[in-house]
Scaffold this active site. Structure first.
Site: not given
Lengths: 248, 603
Positions: B121, B234, B236, B250, B253, B309, B380, B415
């Site tokens: 990730f 954030q 996304h 969403l 990822e 991100r 997000h 994050r």
């Protein structure tokens, strides 16, 4: 822009009526979009449950033109918009208001099902070893988003209202997920046969047909459970063994 | 007037996503009686939307991984604004909290030798995310829910907290209403844990549902607690762009983790064009190396699609702004291309990303094994939130704890994906334990009837006003304004305008009226949510105006560079005694030498 009419049940346990709302619709819209648009524009107090809007939380269950569906996953281009789209709350459960029903019974039922009980860990560090194929076998059941559409459509609950003697397809899937969990050691078969009423299911597969997660509820969960219950309760060899050992 | 039911619990938990349920389990295990209040039905909270996985340095796939690497990755991802103690505890405790889930019945995907499988990730040096296909969040919340309900907690479903009740400085309960009947409820508790999640509904394009209106942030703020780092939101990088009605939903990822690549309208893989200095040495320099990384080659470095991100989102915005976007205003995310690299690619994609396959097929008529997806940034997650003590998760108000997204500190300025699911396990647990201990030590406080009376009156006020504006218009106006003026690319001028706009909306919100009665009335609920939405919107705008640099998720077009003098400061928001919002800045706490050494070593 095109318009469509939505014929939505408005009312509570004391009564109500279908009311028509006409709203603008655009490409790609789902039923829930239309309902939320109507709510924001002209019916602020229209009661509807929703959360994720992506088919993952299972909140926006309703009956769209008579078919139990998640409103967030029902696209308008799949519906005949030349006539009004009828929206009813789930019929099997007590009505709270408009499209919202009281589904609390389901949460009570789950508490009565014996919880997961793992075998002792396989490794010294307290962890287990499992094959992916064993995990895959129950994955289907664990996809359930608890929308309760299967409960809504099950005639044992919908028509016969046997809420006291039958836990419904959702919880048969839940029991199947536990019983077929690679680590579980609990036995839930006796309860299935008695309090949980698995015998009431006569495998009409209505639940399978409405499942938004495409879980093969009847074939993969309920029928194997029925077989296990029969094996356990009526197998003459097992009965003999039980008698000899003083077990159940 | 305000008739109400009274409920007594040692520990009251507000919110029933992962953090709330984990806190409830922990508090029950400590012997406390626990009440859980959830805004929706149990098991529907936004944790179900988490897809990619839970980050924990178990080291099952790559044994070079350990808590020190996870700690360094988290700090680097957060641009060193993180609370280092939280980052340390998180990295150390995440593995056990994941294993514990397995003992409670969760099933994760497996390695060949039968252990928990982990995937790559963004921003994580090694494959670190324990996962179940792309529905890890559902597996986690269902596990916590099913285990939790057998631990003796009382669950109050579809119940929204209006205000925290105070006894002197201490929080001793909450006033709430239930959606079903519209009745008021008083919760009398010895300790309260906030686990209300985020603030996404302050923006127009968001992956968050109607619930995420910043309730916990606002409850804490109104009770005198400090909020920190609220400028860090954030966006996304990959939300759905089309059809319009699903904009913002969403796209995990995990798609990029499995080899998905980002391309602009010219088919160019633009992520290779701009790699931040902090990450140059750990990023692949060819498409081939990037592909090998996603397939588990330990010697390969990650593809640039798996940069953090904030960076990926900004690169996407740049492509769109400079005219190289997709037809519906995003860019292309393509996983179908992997068929050039592997046999049976379509089956592989459906197996690894089943909900993505399903989501696009159902909602966009698009087969992701054949065609690229159109994606663009979506609001997000909020890194900022209630300031808490790292070890106990207690806020600056005695008896008030916070965990998960509504608490701040762990993630700093940005994050890493996968760190929120581990955050809620580690700090949900800590919050529950310490709330239970606080309850045991301090006993019950006294509820102030006058406070209940006043808050009850304010709750019902929208019914008494006639002919005012409806709540949805105000909510929409706020969302449009925040999206345009306090969104992914910010300027001081825009945000100052937004601040004025928020004040005007606040005036309009005072006059909102609702029709119908108290039974399950979403218009009324939306009217009541406006206070929280406006409060967090103001906190975000004020914090973002103050930070005159670009760092992590906070990007200022008028201050595009990092400024180390700013980078040493946290932003602190409190409620001034006169009711206005006060902002101060505080230097970061000095990091101990041994943690500094880890960061140096991992650079």
């Amino acid at each position: 822009m095109a318009k469509a009419t939505f014929r939505i049940w408005r009312g509570d346990a004391d009564g109500g009526e279908l009311r028509d709302y006409t709203t603008e619709v655009s490409e790609g819209m789902v039923v829930l979009d239309a309902v939320l648009q109507i709510q924001a524009d002209e019916a602020n107090d229209l009661a509807v449950r929703w959360n994720c809007k992506a088919g993952k939380c299972g909140s926006c269950s309703a009956e769209v033109n008579g078919v139990p569906k998640l409103m967030c996953m029902t696209r308008l281009n799949e519906l005949p918009l030349e006539k009004p789209v009828t929206l009813h709350p789930m019929k099997a459960f007590p009505l709270v208001k408009d499209l919202v029903t009281d589904v609390s019974w389901n949460f009570e039922i789950k508490k009565r099902i014996k919880p997961f009980k793992p075998r002792p860990p396989d490794a010294e560090d307290g962890t287990w070893r499992m094959a992916q194929s064993d995990v895959d076998r129950v994955m289907e059941f664990r996809k359930c988003v608890e929308c309760f559409l299967c409960q809504d459509v099950c005639h044992v609950l919908r028509e016969h209202q046997l809420f006291d003697g039958f836990i419904g397809p959702r919880f048969l899937v839940h029991v199947a997920a536990l019983e077929m969990h690679p680590l579980d050691t609990e036995n839930r078969l006796e309860a299935l046969r008695t309090d949980q009423g698995i015998g009431y299911c006569n495998i009409t597969k209505c639940c399978t047909n409405v499942c938004p997660e495409n879980i093969t509820i009847t074939d993969n969960a309920i029928i194997p459970l029925k077989e296990r219950v029969v094996d356990e309760a009526y197998d003459p060899l097992r009965r003999f063994f039980r008698k000899m050992t003083g077990g159940r | 007037m305000s008739e109400h039911q009274i409920h007594e619990h040692d520990v009251l938990i507000i919110g029933a996503g992962g953090a709330g349920l984990r806190a409830a389990i922990a508090a029950s295990a400590e012997g406390a009686t626990v009440g859980v209040v959830c805004k929706s039905l149990l098991g529907k909270a936004h944790t179900v939307m988490a897809e990619g996985g839970v980050a924990a340095a178990i080291g099952n796939v790559d044994d070079r991984d350990n808590w020190r690497v996870h700690f360094a990755d988290t700090m680097r991802g957060g641009q060193y604004l993180n609370n280092w103690r939280m980052a340390e505890l998180h990295a150390k405790e995440a593995p056990d909290t994941v294993r514990e889930l397995e003992a409670w019945g969760a099933l994760f995907d497996r390695t060949d030798d039968g252990r928990i499988l982990q995937r790559n990730f963004g921003g994580h040096a090694y494959p670190r995310l324990a996962h179940v296909g792309d529905r890890t969040g559902l597996e986690m919340i269902r596990t916590l829910q099913d285990y939790g309900v057998h631990q003796g907690m009382d669950v109050h479903m579809e119940c929204t907290v209006i205000t925290l009740l105070e006894d002197g400085e201490r929080v001793v309960g909450a006033l709430a209403y239930d959606r079903e009947k519209g009745h008021l409820k008083v919760f009398h508790a010895k300790a309260v844990v906030l686990a209300t999640g985020g603030i996404g509904k302050a923006f127009k394009i968001t992956s968050n549902s109607w619930e995420y209106t910043g309730d916990g942030h606002t409850l804490a703020y109104d009770a005198g607690a400090e909020l920190i780092d609220m400028e860090f939101i954030q966006f996304h990088p990959t939300g759905m762009m089309w059809p319009p009605s699903v904009r913002g939903i969403l796209v995990t990822e995990g798609v990029r983790g499995e080899g998905g690549v980002l391309r602009n309208a010219n088919g160019h893989r633009f992520m290779f064009d701009d790699i931040p200095p902090l990450y140059v040495s750990s990023t692949a320099d060819s498409e081939d190396e990037g592909w090998r990384y996603t397939q588990g080659d330990r010697d390969a470095r990650r593809p640039p699609e798996l940069l953090t991100r904030d960076h990926v989102a900004r690169c996407i915005v740049r492509e769109i702004k400079e005219g190289r976007g997709s037809p519906h205003g995003g860019v292309f995310l393509d996983i179908s291309w992997i068929k050039e690299r592997m046999p049976k690619a379509a089956e592989h994609i459906k197996k690894k990303l089943p909900s993505m396959y399903h989501q696009f097929k159902r909602l966009a008529d698009l087969d992701i094994t054949e065609q690229p997806m159109e994606v663009g940034p979506t609001t997000h997650y909020v890194m900022g939130g209630v300031r808490v003590d790292a070890d106990t998760q207690m806020s600056t108000v005695p008896g008030l704890f916070a965990a998960g997204e509504c608490a701040a500190g762990l993630h700093g300025a940005n994050r890493l994906g996968g760190n929120s699911l581990s955050d809620l396990l580690v700090f949900g647990n800590r919050a529950g334990v310490h709330a239970a201990r606080f309850a045991k030590e301090r006993g019950a406080g006294t509820i102030n009837d006058a406070q209940v009376e006043e808050a009850g009156r304010a709750t019902l006020a929208p019914f008494e006003r006639v002919g005012g504006e409806g709540p949805y218009q105000i909510q929409n106006a706020l969302q449009d304004m925040m999206q345009d003026q306090v969104g992914i690319v910010r300027t001081g001028e825009d945000m100052q305008r937004a601040l004025d706009g928020i004040q005007q909306l606040r005036d309009r919100a005072q006059r909102v009226s609702v029709n119908g009665n108290r039974v399950y009335n979403p218009g009324w609920h939306t009217a009541l949510d406006l206070h929280s939405l406006l409060t967090v919107a103001e906190a975000v705008a004020r914090s973002a105006i103050t930070r005159k640099e670009s760092r992590g998720a906070h990007f200022r077009e008028d201050h595009p560079e990092k400024d180390e003098s700013e980078g040493n400061l946290n932003t602190v928001i409190t409620k001034h005694p006169d009711g206005s919002m006060a902002l101060t800045r505080e230097p970061k706490r000095e990091m101990p030498a041994e943690l500094r050494a880890i960061i140096e070593e991992m650079k």
